[in-house]
Design a protein around this motif. Structure first.
Motif, PDB file in Angstrom:
ATOM      1  N   ASP A  83       0.796  -1.225   0.000  1.00  0.00           N
ATOM      2  CA  ASP A  83       0.000   0.000   0.000  1.00  0.00           C
ATOM      3  C   ASP A  83       0.830   1.277   0.000  1.00  0.00           C
ATOM      4  O   ASP A  83       0.502   2.241  -0.665  1.00  0.00           O
ATOM      5  N   GLU A  84       1.918   1.264   0.745  1.00  0.00           N
ATOM      6  CA  GLU A  84       2.764   2.458   0.784  1.00  0.00           C
ATOM      7  C   GLU A  84       4.033   2.171   0.034  1.00  0.00           C
ATOM      8  O   GLU A  84       4.763   1.241   0.335  1.00  0.00           O
ATOM      9  N   PHE A  85       4.300   2.978  -0.970  1.00  0.00           N
ATOM     10  CA  PHE A  85       5.465   2.782  -1.818  1.00  0.00           C
ATOM     11  C   PHE A  85       6.308   4.047  -1.753  1.00  0.00           C
ATOM     12  O   PHE A  85       6.232   4.911  -2.621  1.00  0.00           O
ATOM     13  N   PRO A  86       7.141   4.201  -0.712  1.00  0.00           N
ATOM     14  CA  PRO A  86       7.879   5.448  -0.486  1.00  0.00           C
ATOM     15  C   PRO A  86       9.168   5.575  -1.281  1.00  0.00           C
ATOM     16  O   PRO A  86       9.873   6.564  -1.144  1.00  0.00           O
ATOM     17  N   TYR A  87       9.518   4.624  -2.102  1.00  0.00           N
ATOM     18  CA  TYR A  87      10.814   4.631  -2.772  1.00  0.00           C
ATOM     19  C   TYR A  87      10.814   5.468  -4.011  1.00  0.00           C
ATOM     20  O   TYR A  87      10.037   5.433  -4.861  1.00  0.00           O
TER      21      TYR A  87
END
Length: 87
Positions: A83-87
């Protein structure tokens, strides 16, 4: 016979040899499909799967220099959405 047909036949033979007879499952070439294929110079690689619900995934590699074929068989353990793709 195409290179893709060769890869599918290799996977079909492997799958038939490893199906548990108590599962009472039949597999034919129609149940095997190419996911990805690449040929570079004398070498090629195919990523192959089947319609069997066993989670298996196959990599068929041809080394043209040595005229050798390799089969890698993998088991998929999980497919999850990130869900979280901070890259």
């Amino acid at each position: 016979m195409t290179l893709q047909d060769i890869a599918k036949k290799i996977v079909l033979d492997y799958a038939k040899a490893h199906i548990d007879v108590t599962d009472n499952v039949q597999i034919t070439l129609d149940n095997v499909f190419i996911v990805w294929f690449c040929k570079t110079l004398q070498n090629w690689k195919a990523l192959v799967s089947t319609t069997l619900p066993d989670g298996m995934y196959y990599e068929v590699t041809y080394n043209g220099d040595k005229k050798e074929v390799y089969l890698d068989a993998y088991k998929k353990f999980e497919n999850r959405k990130i869900d979280e793709f901070p890259y």
